[in-house]
Design a protein around this motif. Structure first.
Motif, PDB file in Angstrom:
ATOM      1  N   ALA A  38       0.836  -1.208   0.000  1.00 30.38           N
ATOM      2  CA  ALA A  38       0.000   0.000   0.000  1.00 30.38           C
ATOM      3  C   ALA A  38       0.869   1.255   0.000  1.00 30.38           C
ATOM      4  O   ALA A  38       0.573   2.224  -0.707  1.00 30.38           O
ATOM      5  N   LEU A  39       1.947   1.238   0.758  1.00 30.08           N
ATOM      6  CA  LEU A  39       2.848   2.380   0.826  1.00 30.08           C
ATOM      7  C   LEU A  39       3.524   2.637  -0.515  1.00 30.08           C
ATOM      8  O   LEU A  39       3.454   3.742  -1.064  1.00 30.08           O
ATOM      9  N   PHE A  40       4.167   1.620  -1.052  1.00 30.33           N
ATOM     10  CA  PHE A  40       5.003   1.811  -2.233  1.00 30.33           C
ATOM     11  C   PHE A  40       4.267   1.672  -3.569  1.00 30.33           C
ATOM     12  O   PHE A  40       4.867   1.815  -4.621  1.00 30.33           O
ATOM     13  N   SER A  41       2.965   1.445  -3.508  1.00 29.86           N
ATOM     14  CA  SER A  41       2.167   1.480  -4.741  1.00 29.86           C
ATOM     15  C   SER A  41       1.407   2.799  -4.864  1.00 29.86           C
ATOM     16  O   SER A  41       0.787   3.067  -5.893  1.00 29.86           O
ATOM     17  N   ASP A  42       1.469   3.626  -3.830  1.00 35.36           N
ATOM     18  CA  ASP A  42       0.774   4.910  -3.813  1.00 35.36           C
ATOM     19  C   ASP A  42       1.529   5.913  -4.695  1.00 35.36           C
ATOM     20  O   ASP A  42       2.670   6.267  -4.384  1.00 35.36           O
ATOM     21  N   PRO A  43       0.908   6.394  -5.775  1.00 37.18           N
ATOM     22  CA  PRO A  43       1.599   7.340  -6.653  1.00 37.18           C
ATOM     23  C   PRO A  43       2.032   8.628  -5.955  1.00 37.18           C
ATOM     24  O   PRO A  43       3.035   9.222  -6.328  1.00 37.18           O
ATOM     25  N   MET A  54       5.102   0.387  -7.017  1.00 39.65           N
ATOM     26  CA  MET A  54       4.890  -1.057  -7.140  1.00 39.65           C
ATOM     27  C   MET A  54       3.543  -1.296  -7.797  1.00 39.65           C
ATOM     28  O   MET A  54       2.601  -0.526  -7.586  1.00 39.65           O
ATOM     29  N   THR A  55       3.461  -2.381  -8.540  1.00 41.08           N
ATOM     30  CA  THR A  55       2.200  -2.745  -9.183  1.00 41.08           C
ATOM     31  C   THR A  55       1.681  -4.113  -8.738  1.00 41.08           C
ATOM     32  O   THR A  55       0.533  -4.446  -8.997  1.00 41.08           O
ATOM     33  N   GLU A  56       2.514  -4.895  -8.075  1.00 43.13           N
ATOM     34  CA  GLU A  56       2.131  -6.243  -7.635  1.00 43.13           C
ATOM     35  C   GLU A  56       2.520  -6.444  -6.180  1.00 43.13           C
ATOM     36  O   GLU A  56       3.602  -6.019  -5.760  1.00 43.13           O
ATOM     37  N   ARG A  57       1.673  -7.124  -5.423  1.00 40.44           N
ATOM     38  CA  ARG A  57       1.958  -7.407  -4.014  1.00 40.44           C
ATOM     39  C   ARG A  57       3.252  -8.191  -3.862  1.00 40.44           C
ATOM     40  O   ARG A  57       3.967  -8.046  -2.871  1.00 40.44           O
ATOM     41  N   THR A  58       3.565  -9.033  -4.834  1.00 42.81           N
ATOM     42  CA  THR A  58       4.795  -9.830  -4.757  1.00 42.81           C
ATOM     43  C   THR A  58       6.042  -8.940  -4.678  1.00 42.81           C
ATOM     44  O   THR A  58       7.054  -9.351  -4.119  1.00 42.81           O
ATOM     45  N   GLU A  59       5.955  -7.721  -5.233  1.00 39.21           N
ATOM     46  CA  GLU A  59       7.087  -6.790  -5.112  1.00 39.21           C
ATOM     47  C   GLU A  59       7.319  -6.401  -3.657  1.00 39.21           C
ATOM     48  O   GLU A  59       8.466  -6.247  -3.215  1.00 39.21           O
TER      49      GLU A  59
END
Length: 194
Positions: A38-43, A54-59
């Motif tokens: 949630a943190l690192f997928s937030d633009p 990030m675009t995938e939880r696996t990242e």
């Protein structure tokens, strides 16, 4: 006699547990993956970062594994910032340790819905205090995108001094961006009014 930074890092039994009045810094766990994603997928959070969101939880799962491995090798200390309920709201990292010059670099990120509450300042302050006291660092550096006014305010409030601009240092996707270097000396920290 000089301080032995590698020995001090090697002697750490685990991630140092640091506490502020509203935050704590602890080691990452695999069950933090949703919050890290949630943190690192937030633009908004990633707007001035040196990599795309990030675009995938696996990242996030992989990132946590990398954080744990880097700590095991004592290459970096990448804490998660947790609130009082132990929910992960950010990260704070000390990395690129330079034993000879007693120097390290600092990085941090905070969930965008928690901005403006002083939480990043509190968490980073705890990490800096620990680094100067426990690791006897002489200097800590941070670099930011010069357009990132929020991060600039945090660093300046902590006593960091802007020391220059590095032009077109990072490619994020196809876009190139500058970076601004900030430095904080142990003497600045001891004498500072934060």
């Amino acid at each position: 006699m000089s301080f032995d930074l590698p020995a001090a890092l090697a002697a750490l039994p685990g991630f140092p547990q640091l506490r502020g009045s509203r935050t704590r810094l602890r080691g990452p766990r695999q069950d933090d993956a949703d919050a890290v994603f949630a943190l690192f997928s937030d633009p908004e959070v990633m707007r001035y970062w040196s990599r795309p969101p990030m675009t995938e939880r696996t990242e996030a799962e992989a990132a946590i594994g990398e954080m744990q491995e880097a700590f095991a090798e004592r290459d970096k200390i990448n804490w998660v910032i947790a609130d009082k309920s132990d929910a992960v709201i950010g990260t704070c990292t000390l990395f690129r340790f330079d034993a000879r010059h007693r120097r390290a670099e600092l990085g941090y990120a905070l969930r965008s819905d928690r901005w403006g509450q002083g939480l990043a300042h509190e968490a980073v302050s705890a990490a800096l205090d620990w680094a100067f006291r426990s690791l006897a660092l002489h200097r800590i550096e941070a670099d930011i995108d010069p357009r990132n006014d929020g991060s600039r305010r945090i660093l300046e409030r902590l006593g960091f001094i802007s020391e220059g601009l590095l032009r077109e240092r990072y490619f994020v996707g196809e876009k190139v961006s500058d970076t601004e270097i900030f430095g904080l000396l142990a003497s600045d920290w001891r004498n500072g009014d934060r």
